[in-house]
Write a protein that holds these residues in place. Sequence first.
Motif, PDB file in Angstrom:
ATOM      1  N   UNK A   4       0.846  -1.190   0.000  1.00 58.18           N
ATOM      2  CA  UNK A   4       0.000   0.000   0.000  1.00 58.18           C
ATOM      3  C   UNK A   4       0.879   1.236   0.000  1.00 58.18           C
ATOM      4  N   UNK A   5       0.326   2.291  -0.562  1.00 61.08           N
ATOM      5  CA  UNK A   5       1.042   3.565  -0.612  1.00 61.08           C
ATOM      6  C   UNK A   5       0.051   4.673  -0.273  1.00 61.08           C
ATOM      7  N   UNK A   6       0.312   5.464   0.776  1.00 62.58           N
ATOM      8  CA  UNK A   6      -0.593   6.571   1.076  1.00 62.58           C
ATOM      9  C   UNK A   6      -0.547   7.614  -0.039  1.00 62.58           C
ATOM     10  N   UNK A   7      -1.627   8.339  -0.186  1.00 62.23           N
ATOM     11  CA  UNK A   7      -1.692   9.412  -1.171  1.00 62.23           C
ATOM     12  C   UNK A   7      -1.741  10.747  -0.443  1.00 62.23           C
ATOM     13  N   UNK A   8      -1.871  11.833  -1.178  1.00 64.57           N
ATOM     14  CA  UNK A   8      -1.989  13.160  -0.573  1.00 64.57           C
ATOM     15  C   UNK A   8      -3.374  13.429  -0.004  1.00 64.57           C
ATOM     16  N   UNK A   9      -4.295  12.490  -0.157  1.00 68.92           N
ATOM     17  CA  UNK A   9      -5.620  12.584   0.471  1.00 68.92           C
ATOM     18  C   UNK A   9      -5.600  11.657   1.677  1.00 68.92           C
ATOM     19  N   UNK A  10      -5.742  12.192   2.895  1.00 68.84           N
ATOM     20  CA  UNK A  10      -5.674  11.346   4.091  1.00 68.84           C
ATOM     21  C   UNK A  10      -6.675  10.196   4.036  1.00 68.84           C
ATOM     22  N   UNK A 101      -5.045   8.405 -10.821  1.00 67.90           N
ATOM     23  CA  UNK A 101      -4.190   7.221 -10.779  1.00 67.90           C
ATOM     24  C   UNK A 101      -4.530   6.319 -11.957  1.00 67.90           C
ATOM     25  N   UNK A 102      -3.520   5.842 -12.658  1.00 69.88           N
ATOM     26  CA  UNK A 102      -3.757   4.894 -13.742  1.00 69.88           C
ATOM     27  C   UNK A 102      -3.918   3.506 -13.148  1.00 69.88           C
ATOM     28  N   UNK A 103      -5.067   2.900 -13.420  1.00 71.74           N
ATOM     29  CA  UNK A 103      -5.351   1.536 -12.986  1.00 71.74           C
ATOM     30  C   UNK A 103      -5.557   0.694 -14.239  1.00 71.74           C
ATOM     31  N   UNK A 104      -4.974  -0.481 -14.247  1.00 72.91           N
ATOM     32  CA  UNK A 104      -5.156  -1.366 -15.398  1.00 72.91           C
ATOM     33  C   UNK A 104      -5.075  -2.817 -14.957  1.00 72.91           C
ATOM     34  N   UNK A 105      -5.503  -3.687 -15.841  1.00 74.61           N
ATOM     35  CA  UNK A 105      -5.388  -5.119 -15.572  1.00 74.61           C
ATOM     36  C   UNK A 105      -3.921  -5.503 -15.433  1.00 74.61           C
ATOM     37  N   UNK A 106      -3.064  -4.856 -16.207  1.00 73.77           N
ATOM     38  CA  UNK A 106      -1.656  -5.211 -16.207  1.00 73.77           C
ATOM     39  C   UNK A 106      -0.906  -4.714 -14.974  1.00 73.77           C
ATOM     40  N   UNK A 107      -1.230  -3.507 -14.493  1.00 76.50           N
ATOM     41  CA  UNK A 107      -0.423  -2.966 -13.395  1.00 76.50           C
ATOM     42  C   UNK A 107      -0.892  -3.418 -12.007  1.00 76.50           C
ATOM     43  N   UNK A 108      -2.078  -4.018 -11.897  1.00 76.77           N
ATOM     44  CA  UNK A 108      -2.538  -4.554 -10.618  1.00 76.77           C
ATOM     45  C   UNK A 108      -2.774  -3.521  -9.541  1.00 76.77           C
ATOM     46  N   UNK A 109      -2.910  -2.248  -9.929  1.00 78.08           N
ATOM     47  CA  UNK A 109      -3.133  -1.190  -8.936  1.00 78.08           C
ATOM     48  C   UNK A 109      -4.621  -1.016  -8.676  1.00 78.08           C
ATOM     49  N   UNK A 110      -4.936  -0.723  -7.424  1.00 81.12           N
ATOM     50  CA  UNK A 110      -6.292  -0.394  -7.017  1.00 81.12           C
ATOM     51  C   UNK A 110      -6.245   0.795  -6.093  1.00 81.12           C
ATOM     52  N   UNK A 111      -7.406   1.202  -5.619  1.00 79.84           N
ATOM     53  CA  UNK A 111      -7.492   2.313  -4.672  1.00 79.84           C
ATOM     54  C   UNK A 111      -8.424   1.952  -3.529  1.00 79.84           C
ATOM     55  N   UNK A 112      -8.080   2.442  -2.339  1.00 80.38           N
ATOM     56  CA  UNK A 112      -8.977   2.416  -1.194  1.00 80.38           C
ATOM     57  C   UNK A 112      -9.349   3.861  -0.921  1.00 80.38           C
ATOM     58  N   UNK A 113     -10.652   4.161  -0.908  1.00 77.77           N
ATOM     59  CA  UNK A 113     -11.144   5.519  -0.665  1.00 77.77           C
ATOM     60  C   UNK A 113     -11.932   5.546   0.636  1.00 77.77           C
ATOM     61  N   UNK A 114     -11.595   6.452   1.541  1.00 75.88           N
ATOM     62  CA  UNK A 114     -12.376   6.576   2.773  1.00 75.88           C
ATOM     63  C   UNK A 114     -13.701   7.272   2.489  1.00 75.88           C
ATOM     64  N   UNK A 115     -14.605   7.229   3.447  1.00 75.14           N
ATOM     65  CA  UNK A 115     -15.848   7.976   3.303  1.00 75.14           C
ATOM     66  C   UNK A 115     -15.525   9.455   3.133  1.00 75.14           C
ATOM     67  N   UNK A 116     -16.390  10.139   2.406  1.00 78.38           N
ATOM     68  CA  UNK A 116     -16.195  11.568   2.200  1.00 78.38           C
ATOM     69  C   UNK A 116     -15.374  11.912   0.982  1.00 78.38           C
ATOM     70  N   UNK A 117     -15.118  10.932   0.128  1.00 81.50           N
ATOM     71  CA  UNK A 117     -14.401  11.183  -1.125  1.00 81.50           C
ATOM     72  C   UNK A 117     -15.307  10.844  -2.297  1.00 81.50           C
ATOM     73  N   UNK A 118     -15.264  11.689  -3.313  1.00 82.72           N
ATOM     74  CA  UNK A 118     -15.976  11.393  -4.559  1.00 82.72           C
ATOM     75  C   UNK A 118     -15.042  10.598  -5.457  1.00 82.72           C
ATOM     76  N   UNK A 119     -15.630   9.725  -6.258  1.00 79.91           N
ATOM     77  CA  UNK A 119     -14.851   8.832  -7.117  1.00 79.91           C
ATOM     78  C   UNK A 119     -15.397   8.837  -8.534  1.00 79.91           C
ATOM     79  N   UNK A 187      -9.254   7.055   7.648  1.00 82.88           N
ATOM     80  CA  UNK A 187      -9.386   5.961   6.692  1.00 82.88           C
ATOM     81  C   UNK A 187     -10.781   5.334   6.722  1.00 82.88           C
ATOM     82  N   UNK A 188     -11.614   5.798   7.600  1.00 83.06           N
ATOM     83  CA  UNK A 188     -12.954   5.201   7.705  1.00 83.06           C
ATOM     84  C   UNK A 188     -13.906   5.879   6.773  1.00 83.06           C
TER      85      UNK A 188
END
Length: 188
Positions: A4-10, A101-119, A187-188
């Motif tokens: 996991x890698x934190x982003x600039x959004x807490x 963030x670039x997400x693809x089948x090949x790079x295996x990256x995903x995101x976890x978004x806490x409540x209060x974020x639009x996606x 993170x909740x």
Amino acid sequence: MMDTEPTDIPGCYVLQAKVLGDPRGTFTKTFHMPRFEELGLRTDWREEYFSTSAKGVVRGMHFQSPPADHAKMVFCLTGEVLDVVVDLRRGSPAFGKALGFTLSAENGRGLYLPTGCAHGFVSMRDASGMYYKVTSVHAPDHDLGIAWDSIDFDWPVRAPALSARDAAHPRLSDFTTPFAFDPEGAAL
């Protein structure tokens, strides 16, 4: 194990899954409860979704308002998307900030978004498939959004394909947020 890698959004994390491949194809683990618990991330998933989008489609910027708000986890299973998150929590050091963030089948990256974020995201290839897990059940009266082009983000499309619902979302500047930042539970 998932990195996991934190982003600039807490409370928002890039999830880096290991993509194992051989001549048959690939295998990717998108969720590991002990790792999420170790990071203080929610694991009480209530619904899962899958969408496919043609190249140039924008979906978003979506969220659910309290009391039906939710944390969300997303992965791109096919194709490629530019995934975008906006912090809507007043009092957050990243309030109003948009990250992509670039997400693809090949790079295996995903995101976890806490409540209060639009996606939202823009599909960069045909048949981009997105997988979502959320911590609340869909509640139509609380299912909201803000206009994709009203955030401070340099989208790679100017005239995307949009749903009628997404085209009608209010601008961020006209939106009164129901979300407040809680540093203890970011993170909740």
